[in-house]
Scaffold this motif. Structure first.
Motif, short mmCIF file in Angstrom:
data_model
loop_
_atom_site.label_atom_id
_atom_site.label_comp_id
_atom_site.label_asym_id
_atom_site.label_seq_id
_atom_site.Cartn_x
_atom_site.Cartn_y
_atom_site.Cartn_z
N SER A 1 0.25 -11.29 3.64
CA SER A 1 0.49 -9.91 3.22
C SER A 1 -0.61 -8.98 3.74
N ASP B 1 1.64 -5.93 -0.74
CA ASP B 1 2.09 -7.32 -0.73
C ASP B 1 3.15 -7.61 0.33
N ASP B 2 3.44 -6.59 1.17
CA ASP B 2 4.42 -6.81 2.24
C ASP B 2 3.75 -7.46 3.44
N ARG B 3 4.55 -8.23 4.15
CA ARG B 3 3.99 -8.87 5.36
C ARG B 3 4.00 -7.90 6.52
N GLU C 1 -2.98 -15.04 -1.35
CA GLU C 1 -1.53 -14.87 -1.22
C GLU C 1 -0.81 -15.44 -2.44
N ARG D 1 1.45 -13.18 -4.89
CA ARG D 1 2.89 -13.42 -4.95
C ARG D 1 3.33 -13.97 -6.31
#
Lengths: 253, 277
Positions: free
Chosen positions: A102, A141-143, B156, B160
């Motif tokens: 991310s 949190d986006d790639r 991560e 997430r």
């Protein structure tokens, strides 16, 4: 803070650098211009310690430390420098970013490599830097695979500047972007560099970029420095025939 | 068994393995390459573990083999019988009476002692392989203790899932220096590795790597200050022995949603039932 003397580098029979001298002062932006294949990027990699020159030396001076020769540094020290005091902005952000991690993780990586172990603080710092480079914090949190080209480059800049380096190497940071995106990115780089007092070695083939960002300019042709001086002076009153050609070809458009 | 050397492997191979093991013990958590031999079982079934066991096994040893905590699964039974036939050593299912324990996926619930050696079967010895495909580069990262990328993986997870959701093969820092894959044991077992009294040996046959953790060595699970490591287990009680603290397996008992939770460590469960009134 960074000075190079008599740099030489060859790719087989091709001379990429010959007798190049460069000096960089703290907080100064130095542009390296020239056509494709003139040795600009090679020079950048040699200065950053990524390529070992065949001749000459590069010296770096820490804020209140001694002068050290970049290519004689032990690898751990050079790595530490590269992830704290130095930064490198690639032309293609995909080379520098982790595309499967991310945006927040990308920005936080240098902090974690430097020893940050508090998730909340790493995330807050990442969010702050996304805001600095005008990326919507909601996308933390986006790639990067979902980001546009301009956003990717801004993300790379955030990722590089998060440790507030003293010296950043930039390789065509605006290459491959359309004109309006370029203008905003340049504005952003200029603002951040001025505010943080970062010294920059900027490689570009675009004289407008050099004029906008750099105080001093080095013109390269076939691996040699043909002219150097204050940006305005060089661009307004070029002395070397090759520089005159470069400048006139811009004015023609 | 006639026609075979003691414990199957020839003495030269065992000598090579022991030299590798000494080096591994000298640098806790550091992966040492070795010339893994073809073994009479497929890769992934414990070829690394079985070679390490063969190298440290003596005539007076008592061997216990567990697979997923159980002594009675195919892999455990086969390897136990293999050494009973090729080395003639005593075997046991009792953790306390074993001198060497070869394991896959678990550390016994019973606390191990200085007189014991635990041998782990390791499928993937490189903790960084998901982050960095090049082994040249991971070796360099280990050499420079450049482990920031591992924390990116943990970051991560928290970003997430709201927590570090690695439930097995949870990366650990050994002796404050080397990042190590603890083999696919549940994160629940990680704290048992910390300052363990027994010698811990790790064998990866397909990947041809051996590493070790000497007794009383610090083994710390990676985490964040504000998201500390937690050893998680199913929030149930063992249906057979009633243990509330052991690691549990979920067993499906019918096709109408029936299920029960039982201790994954069969020896632990059996001895609790025996000693119960």
């Amino acid at each position: 803070m960074l000075s190079a003397r008599g740099l030489g580098f060859r790719f087989g029979s091709i001379t990429a650098l010959e007798a190049v001298d460069v000096d960089l002062w703290p907080g100064e932006v130095l542009a390296v211009v020239g056509e494709s294949g003139s040795g600009k990027t090679t020079l950048l990699h040699v200065l950053a310690g990524r390529l070992r020159p065949d001749a000459g030396q590069v010296w770096y001076r820490e804020p209140d430390g001694p002068r050290t020769e970049v290519h004689a540094m032990p690898l751990p020290l050079l790595r530490r420098l590269h992830r704290s005091d130095w930064g490198f902005v690639e032309q293609d952000p995909r080379q520098a970013l982790r595309m499967d991690v991310s945006a927040g993780g990308n920005v936080g990586e240098r902090l974690m490599a430097a020893g940050a172990r508090h998730y909340g603080r790493i995330r807050a710092e990442a969010a702050r830097w996304l805001a600095e480079v005008e990326i919507d914090v909601a996308r933390i949190d986006d790639r990067p695979t979902t980001f546009s080209g301009g956003m990717l480059q801004r993300l790379q800049i955030a990722r590089t500047l998060v440790t507030e380096p003293r010296l950043v190497f930039m390789d065509e940071p605006t290459g491959g972007l359309d004109v309006s995106v370029q203008a905003r990115l340049l504005d952003l780089i200029r603002t951040l560099v001025r505010r943080l007092g970062i010294a920059v070695v900027l490689v570009t083939h675009d004289l407008a970029v050099a004029r906008l960002l750099a105080a001093r300019i080095v013109v390269m042709q076939r691996g040699r420095v043909v002219e150097d001086g204050l940006t305005d002076q060089v661009l307004d009153d070029p002395r070397h025939p090759y520089t005159q050609l470069l400048v006139s070809s811009v004015l023609a458009t | 068994m006639k026609g075979y050397n003691f414990a199957y492997l020839d003495e030269q191979t065992k000598r090579m393995l022991r030299r590798t093991l000494l080096k591994a013990v000298a640098i806790p958590g550091h992966q040492i390459p070795f010339g893994a031999r073809e073994m009479p079982l497929p890769y992934g079934w414990g070829t690394g573990g079985i070679q390490v066991t063969a190298a440290v096994l003596g005539r007076a040893d008592t061997l216990k083999v567990i697979d997923q905590g159980a002594d009675d699964t195919t892999n455990a039974v086969s390897i136990r019988r293999f050494f009973a036939r090729t080395a003639g050593v005593a075997t046991t299912t009792r953790t306390a009476s074993a001198t060497i324990i070869q394991t896959r996926h678990r550390i016994p619930e019973t606390t191990l002692t200085e007189a014991q050696i635990i041998v782990y079967q390791v499928p993937q010895p490189e903790p960084l392989y998901q982050l960095e495909p090049s082994r040249t580069e991971t070796r360099r990262m280990h050499a420079l203790a450049d482990y920031g990328a591992m924390h990116v993986r943990l970051y991560e997870q928290v970003a997430r899932y709201g927590q570090i959701a690695i439930s097995y093969d949870y990366p650990v820092m050994v002796n404050g220096r080397h990042l190590m894959a603890p083999s696919p044991i549940p994160a629940f077992d990680n704290p048992k590795m910390h300052r363990m009294r027994a010698l811990q040996l790790f064998g990866a046959g397909r990947e041809k790597r051996i590493y070790a953790v000497p007794p009383y060595t610090a083994v710390v699970s990676l985490d964040f200050e504000d998201h500390p490591f937690r050893a998680s287990r199913a929030a149930h009680v063992c249906a057979l022995c009633g243990d509330r603290a052991s690691y549990l397996d979920e067993v499906v008992t019918d096709d109408r949603g029936g299920r029960m939770f039982i201790c994954s460590d069969t020896d632990h469960c059996a001895s609790r039932r025996e000693s119960a009134p």
